[in-house]
Scaffold this motif. Structure first.
Motif, PDB file in Angstrom:
ATOM      1  N   HIS A  90      39.953  40.284  42.020  1.00 47.86           N
ATOM      2  CA  HIS A  90      41.218  40.391  41.292  1.00 47.86           C
ATOM      3  C   HIS A  90      41.444  41.872  41.031  1.00 47.86           C
ATOM      4  O   HIS A  90      40.516  42.600  40.682  1.00 47.86           O
ATOM      5  CB  HIS A  90      41.171  39.626  39.964  1.00 47.86           C
ATOM      6  N   THR A  91      42.682  42.310  41.182  1.00 47.92           N
ATOM      7  CA  THR A  91      42.999  43.723  40.990  1.00 47.92           C
ATOM      8  C   THR A  91      43.697  43.983  39.664  1.00 47.92           C
ATOM      9  O   THR A  91      44.143  45.099  39.409  1.00 47.92           O
ATOM     10  CB  THR A  91      43.891  44.215  42.139  1.00 47.92           C
ATOM     11  N   ASP A  92      43.791  42.959  38.837  1.00 50.92           N
ATOM     12  CA  ASP A  92      44.431  43.117  37.531  1.00 50.92           C
ATOM     13  C   ASP A  92      43.775  42.133  36.565  1.00 50.92           C
ATOM     14  O   ASP A  92      42.832  41.438  36.921  1.00 50.92           O
ATOM     15  CB  ASP A  92      45.941  42.866  37.640  1.00 50.92           C
ATOM     16  N   TRP A  93      44.285  42.070  35.353  1.00 53.42           N
ATOM     17  CA  TRP A  93      43.690  41.240  34.312  1.00 53.42           C
ATOM     18  C   TRP A  93      43.449  39.810  34.805  1.00 53.42           C
ATOM     19  O   TRP A  93      44.336  39.195  35.411  1.00 53.42           O
ATOM     20  CB  TRP A  93      44.600  41.161  33.099  1.00 53.42           C
ATOM     21  N   VAL A  94      42.271  39.283  34.523  1.00 53.47           N
ATOM     22  CA  VAL A  94      41.996  37.861  34.773  1.00 53.47           C
ATOM     23  C   VAL A  94      42.402  37.101  33.526  1.00 53.47           C
ATOM     24  O   VAL A  94      41.816  37.276  32.452  1.00 53.47           O
ATOM     25  CB  VAL A  94      40.507  37.626  35.098  1.00 53.47           C
ATOM     26  N   ARG A  95      43.396  36.237  33.652  1.00 52.62           N
ATOM     27  CA  ARG A  95      43.993  35.572  32.496  1.00 52.62           C
ATOM     28  C   ARG A  95      43.337  34.234  32.166  1.00 52.62           C
ATOM     29  O   ARG A  95      43.172  33.886  31.007  1.00 52.62           O
ATOM     30  CB  ARG A  95      45.472  35.310  32.758  1.00 52.62           C
ATOM     31  N   SER A  96      43.014  33.457  33.216  1.00 48.96           N
ATOM     32  CA  SER A  96      42.612  32.080  32.959  1.00 48.96           C
ATOM     33  C   SER A  96      41.547  31.656  33.972  1.00 48.96           C
ATOM     34  O   SER A  96      41.624  32.028  35.154  1.00 48.96           O
ATOM     35  CB  SER A  96      43.834  31.145  33.072  1.00 48.96           C
ATOM     36  N   VAL A 109      42.869  32.823  37.804  1.00 48.04           N
ATOM     37  CA  VAL A 109      44.164  33.442  38.097  1.00 48.04           C
ATOM     38  C   VAL A 109      44.280  34.732  37.287  1.00 48.04           C
ATOM     39  O   VAL A 109      43.673  34.857  36.209  1.00 48.04           O
ATOM     40  CB  VAL A 109      45.361  32.516  37.771  1.00 48.04           C
ATOM     41  N   GLY A 110      45.047  35.685  37.800  1.00 46.63           N
ATOM     42  CA  GLY A 110      45.185  36.968  37.124  1.00 46.63           C
ATOM     43  C   GLY A 110      46.565  37.544  37.231  1.00 46.63           C
ATOM     44  O   GLY A 110      47.462  36.983  37.886  1.00 46.63           O
ATOM     45  N   ASP A 111      46.735  38.690  36.596  1.00 44.73           N
ATOM     46  CA  ASP A 111      48.026  39.362  36.608  1.00 44.73           C
ATOM     47  C   ASP A 111      48.363  39.949  37.969  1.00 44.73           C
ATOM     48  O   ASP A 111      49.469  40.479  38.157  1.00 44.73           O
ATOM     49  CB  ASP A 111      48.044  40.472  35.555  1.00 44.73           C
ATOM     50  N   ASP A 112      47.440  39.905  38.908  1.00 41.15           N
ATOM     51  CA  ASP A 112      47.752  40.328  40.277  1.00 41.15           C
ATOM     52  C   ASP A 112      48.439  39.225  41.062  1.00 41.15           C
ATOM     53  O   ASP A 112      48.645  39.345  42.265  1.00 41.15           O
ATOM     54  CB  ASP A 112      46.481  40.780  40.991  1.00 41.15           C
ATOM     55  N   THR A 163      52.507  52.710  36.747  1.00 40.79           N
ATOM     56  CA  THR A 163      51.979  52.285  38.035  1.00 40.79           C
ATOM     57  C   THR A 163      50.599  51.674  37.883  1.00 40.79           C
ATOM     58  O   THR A 163      50.084  51.075  38.816  1.00 40.79           O
ATOM     59  CB  THR A 163      51.912  53.483  38.995  1.00 40.79           C
ATOM     60  N   HIS A 164      49.975  51.842  36.705  1.00 42.85           N
ATOM     61  CA  HIS A 164      48.666  51.265  36.430  1.00 42.85           C
ATOM     62  C   HIS A 164      48.824  50.044  35.535  1.00 42.85           C
ATOM     63  O   HIS A 164      49.899  49.758  35.020  1.00 42.85           O
ATOM     64  CB  HIS A 164      47.759  52.285  35.734  1.00 42.85           C
ATOM     65  N   SER A 165      47.711  49.322  35.346  1.00 37.23           N
ATOM     66  CA  SER A 165      47.717  48.223  34.396  1.00 37.23           C
ATOM     67  C   SER A 165      47.993  48.771  33.003  1.00 37.23           C
ATOM     68  O   SER A 165      47.491  49.828  32.637  1.00 37.23           O
ATOM     69  CB  SER A 165      46.365  47.508  34.395  1.00 37.23           C
ATOM     70  N   ILE A 166      48.802  48.047  32.247  1.00 38.93           N
ATOM     71  CA  ILE A 166      49.079  48.481  30.882  1.00 38.93           C
ATOM     72  C   ILE A 166      47.825  48.296  30.039  1.00 38.93           C
ATOM     73  O   ILE A 166      47.213  47.235  30.025  1.00 38.93           O
ATOM     74  CB  ILE A 166      50.249  47.684  30.295  1.00 38.93           C
ATOM     75  N   GLY A 167      47.431  49.342  29.345  1.00 36.47           N
ATOM     76  CA  GLY A 167      46.205  49.316  28.560  1.00 36.47           C
ATOM     77  C   GLY A 167      46.349  48.496  27.290  1.00 36.47           C
ATOM     78  O   GLY A 167      47.440  48.321  26.756  1.00 36.47           O
ATOM     79  N   VAL A 168      45.224  47.991  26.830  1.00 32.59           N
ATOM     80  CA  VAL A 168      45.158  47.293  25.550  1.00 32.59           C
ATOM     81  C   VAL A 168      43.977  47.873  24.780  1.00 32.59           C
ATOM     82  O   VAL A 168      43.070  48.459  25.368  1.00 32.59           O
ATOM     83  CB  VAL A 168      44.967  45.774  25.724  1.00 32.59           C
TER      84      VAL A 168
END
Length: 988
Positions: free
Chosen positions: A127-133, A146-149, A392-397
């Protein structure tokens, strides 16, 4: 609940609201019979975003922003903490309870051996972005993520191999596995749910009905039902075999983020952004109970294996275990505002939203901008479309540690930090550290990155409340802005005179990271991506062309306006040259296109009213310095008014006037054979009337209003009536001999006229000579009554009232009557309603703001009147004034000219004419109340005058009375003396 319990509950809620540490109230949990409350982080800051029971029900795992918390579900003692360094958004136990798996916001899926918490495996780069579920099958063989990618992966749990990837979905953010692991459900951004065969990824059914993004899913224990929750604030229960919807569960006031079936399938629990948990009867869809207690978003819910306990977790730093086999006290559900900002932006626009479920563009597809000065109003009519830079990057938290957290309050992700190319602009990086101990043990570091290079670094310490600030700036080559002698707001000096930057942000995309660290190595981070934008200038030629003839038009004003980032007005204005071309210098952003609106405002030229056919919208590319010539077309509006004079035959030639409203421009035409014609009038509204010299012939006529904005031609008839009245005239001055520009003269026959604002003179037509009293009223002065003499002239010298405000101006003064509503700041006057006037012979600036128009005078004699309902005027007897509108239009007003003032049109100077003035003030009813001078002599004088008795007449009358009285008294005295002395004389 006991008194002690109430006190603890109130204290706990208050500490959560203010972000203070909550250790000390309890060790790890708070229990009050029907509900047990677990405190997650000792810092007081933790987002509980996922919760799951082990298969034997003895342990509960909670995913948070710092890691995975493990608690004993009976004693609620903490049995472990697995630090993940990123948010653990979804957690699940393996069927044997010996393993726990989590989907992490760094794009990995991780597994740990229990009870030690040692790492078993990490899946990276799939996954190249947040893994959500994530979802694990009951047999422990299959894992789905599943993820934000926007990728769905199916894994073999035995060896960690990837079995299947589905990457053609739109916004998959939640997944659920059927009990037999044959099918899976995935919720999509388009509000639909797909049922997919696990073995080959084939879509079996598409379930539709939700009105917004589906964000929570769960199969019933027997696999026959599927529950879904969405951003539309509803949950739904579906029949899996038929794909039909059984029930819509409405009751939550905001998005549903988590749900779970009870082990026997008869109850569905849902958790929501509205901070509540609800229990639903799955057989009929009825609401069974609402559980109230969380103070922030409820992200997830889970039933214990025996169904007696429901666990919920929230971003309020707690998890709650609700004992469903006990009576839970009924608590009213707190109301949820219909305004999304109240939930998602509880700290206002200068702080990041609480929600992390979606990216900002989900709610703000047209962009947002937060870098704006609080002293300026935002505009809802921004012309430049770009006002939010999607990173252009993942939004940080925020990434927390077990005992410390840090949060950036400002700036916000994607924000654009803007400054023009001339000035340096401050940026205050503000945040808060959550730590229960001494804040002096905390070091806060800010790193600034550009193009993956570290370009700046600062350190500070938070204050004892946990707050910290870094003073940064953009455009270091620019000058520090000077606010002036008096700032508009007490805080203005923070960004202007008193500002000293510690570091600079480079132009372009900037990534900055805030780290709060303890001496023992614990640390927490938060990060932002912003765009720094500065501007230069682009030269653009605009050519004005007549729409009909195609000829270039000279001497027309060209306006270019834009609003950058919802608050920065920019404009340019030039007059077209002989070739119809004007060169405009327009501000051009360096990072984004800049959009301008080009217009030709209505303008009189050669007796015609010109205006642009339609605006031209011009877009300058990022960093532009020039642009191709732009053509704007104008139209010439003209009309015709013709008519006849009836009621009498005019033996001498007279003119008829057509006065354009509201600017006062006029044309005259000769009346010939009782007929007249205006054949080339600019479009607009007109007041048409016969020359006032008509009075000499013993006639009068009413003015007629004509509208040429809808039809180009109009035919009218003006009737002459006999006039049997005369006129009286004069001048009204103050005691020093200065004429007063505003005032009304009224006869006791109730006829009124208004003063000439350039001379203070008046002519009262329709005056009945048998009614001899006239009264003068001037704002700020005492009223005065006089008896008109036999001649037709009467002058007044009025006394200034003490409540009238006088402001010095050079060697003169400005009069601000008490009837005038105005504000004064450092010599600048804002007229809201009423009258002001003044004079000055030396050069000294005076600024008067009225109807959104800034009037600047250096010297001279002026008068201004304004009414919010009727508009206003400026009259200039001597000198020169500059009038400038908010959109940049500027015009000069000279001696003997006047201009209408309104927010709905631009001021156009026209020569003052007494006849035009009368036409523009057709009903001169005095708005003033009579205010009489309080001295005894003046009151007696005015009282007699209002009775129609002149003081001279009073003296004559008194003299006539006193003379016979004196004669009679003298005779009586003589007789009396004679009698007296005669009576006493002796007789011979």
């Amino acid at each position: 609940m006991s008194i002690k319990g109430v006190i603890q509950f109130v204290l706990l809620g208050g500490l959560f609201l203010f972000g203070l540490p909550v250790t000390g109230l309890s060790q790890n949990f708070y229990s009050e019979n029907s509900v047990q409350i677990i405190d997650l982080s000792s810092s007081g800051y933790e987002h509980g975003v996922a919760i799951s029971f082990s298969q034997n029900g003895k342990q509960v795992a909670i995913g948070g922003s710092s890691g995975v918390y493990l608690f004993n579900s009976n004693s609620l003692s903490r049995e472990g903490f697995i630090e993940t360094e990123h948010w653990a958004r979804s957690v699940a136990y393996s069927p044997d309870g010996g393993t726990i798996v989590a989907g992490i916001f760094d794009g990995t899926i991780q597994s740990w051996q229990l009870p030690e918490g040692t790492s078993l495996w990490v899946i990276k780069k799939k996954h190249t972005d947040w893994v959500r579920s994530i979802a694990i099958s009951r047999d422990g063989k299959t894992l789905v993520t599943v993820g934000d990618d926007n990728v769905l992966n199916i894994w073999n749990m035995n060896d960690g191999s990837l079995k299947l990837t589905i990457d053609n979905l739109t916004g998959p953010r939640v997944v659920a596995l059927s009990p037999d692991a044959q099918n899976l459900a995935v919720g999509l951004q388009d509000s639909s749910i797909l049922l997919i065969r696990v073995s080959d990824g084939t879509t079996i059914k598409t379930l539709t009905g939700h009105k917004d993004w589906v964000r929570s899913l769960g199969f019933s224990p027997n696999g026959k039902k599927l529950a879904s929750g969405a951003f539309d604030a509803t949950a739904r229960i579906w029949d899996v075999e038929s794909g039909q919807m059984d029930f819509v569960l409405s009751g939550h006031q905001s998005s549903i983020l988590g749900l779970d079936f009870s082990p026997n399938g008869t109850i569905l629990a849902t958790g929501s952004v509205d901070t509540t948990v609800k229990l639903w009867n799955t057989t009929d869809g009825s609401l069974m109970r609402t559980l109230v207690g969380h103070t922030d978003f409820v992200y997830d819910v889970a039933f214990s294996p025996d169904g007696n306990v429901l666990a919920s977790t929230s971003s309020d730093n707690t998890a709650r275990l609700w004992q469903l086999d006990q009576e839970i006290p009924a608590v009213p559900q707190p109301p949820t505002s219909s305004d999304c900002r109240d939930c998602h932006h509880p700290r206002g626009f200068n702080a990041p939203p609480r929600v992390i479920q979606v990216s900002c563009e989900t709610c703000h597809p047209s962009g947002i901008s937060m870098n704006w000065c609080v002293s300026f109003p935002r505009s809802s009519q921004a012309i430049s479309n770009i006002s939010f830079s999607f990173p252009t990057h993942s939004i940080g938290v925020p990434i927390s540690s077990e005992n410390i957290a840090v949060h950036i309050n400002y700036p916000t992700n994607g924000e654009i930090l803007y400054s023009n190319g001339i000035n340096m602009s401050p940026v205050f990086v503000k945040g808060h550290v959550f730590y229960p101990g001494d804040k002096t043990d905390v070091t806060v570091q800010m790193e600034i990155w550009s193009d993956r290079e570290l370009v700046g670094e600062l350190f500070t310490q938070p204050d004892q409340d946990g707050n910290f600030t870094f003073k940064a700036a953009i455009n270091p080559a620019g000058a520090t802005i000077v606010a002036g002698a008096k700032a508009a707001d007490p805080d203005c000096s923070l960004c202007h005179e008193d500002f000293e930057s510690q570091i600079f942000f480079p132009i372009g995309e900037v990534h900055f990271v805030i780290t709060a660290a303890l001496s023992d190595g614990q640390k927490a981070t938060d990060e932002r991506w912003v765009t720094v934008d500065t501007s230069g200038n682009a030269l653009v030629e605009i050519q004005v062309v007549d729409e009909e003839s195609g000829d270039p038009i000279a001497d027309l004003p060209i306006h270019a306006t834009t609003i950058l980032y919802e608050w920065r007005n920019r404009y340019s204005s030039q007059i077209s040259g002989a070739d119809g071309v004007a060169s405009l210098s327009l501000e051009s952003l360096s990072q984004f296109p800049t959009s301008y609106k080009i217009t030709i405002p209505p303008a009189m030229l050669g007796g015609y009213l010109y205006e642009s056919v339609q605006p031209v919208f011009l877009e300058l590319p990022a960093g532009a310095t020039r642009h191709d010539r732009v053509t704007i077309y104008v139209k010439k509006m003209s009309g015709q008014i013709s008519g006849k004079i009836s009621g009498a035959e005019l033996s001498e030639a007279l003119d008829i006037w057509a006065v354009h409203l509201p600017d006062g421009a006029y044309q005259k035409a000769a009346i010939e054979n009782n007929a007249f014609n205006f054949d080339r009038l600019p479009g607009g509204e007109y007041r048409v009337f016969v020359d006032p010299a008509l009075d000499r012939f013993g006639y009068k006529a009413e003015a007629i209003q004509v509208d040429l904005t809808k039809e180009a031609e109009a035919s009218i008839s003006i009737k002459l009536d006999k006039s049997t009245t005369s006129a009286i005239s004069g001048i009204i001055q103050d005691e020093d001999g200065n004429f007063l520009p505003f005032g009304w003269v009224t006869s006791n026959s109730e006829t009124t006229t208004q003063l000439n604002p350039l001379s203070g003179t008046y002519t009262l037509s329709g005056w009945d000579s048998s009614k001899t009293t006239v009264i003068a009223d001037v704002p700020g002065y005492y009223s005065q009554a006089k008896v008109a003499p036999a001649s037709s002239s009467q002058n007044f010298a009025l006394v200034l009232r003490p409540d009238t405000h006088i402001q010095p101006w050079g060697n003169g003064r400005v009069i601000l009557p008490s009837e005038t509503d105005f504000e004064e700041d450092n010599g600048n006057i804002t007229l809201k309603k009423g009258w002001i006037w003044g004079n000055n012979e030396v050069e000294e600036s005076l600024n008067v703001s009225v109807a959104g128009i800034q009037i600047t005078l250096k010297s001279g004699t002026f008068a201004v009147e304004f009414s919010p309902l009727q508009g206003g005027w400026i009259y200039l007897s001597e000198g020169e004034a500059t009038l400038r509108t908010d959109d940049g239009y500027e015009v000069a007003l000279g001696s003997g000219q006047m201009a209408a003032l309104s927010e709905s049109f631009q001021p156009i100077p026209v020569p003052y004419d007494e006849t035009v003035f009368a036409a523009l003030h057709p009903d001169p009813i005095s708005p003033l109340q009579n205010t009489w001078e309080p001295s005894l002599g003046s009151r007696i004088r005015d009282w007699f005058a209002r009775l129609g008795i002149n003081i001279a007449q009073v003296i004559t009358f008194v003299t006539y009375i006193l003379v016979p009285i004196a004669i009679v008294a003298l005779l009586i005295g003589v007789i009396y003396s004679s009698w007296k002395y005669g009576f006493k004389k002796p007789h011979n």
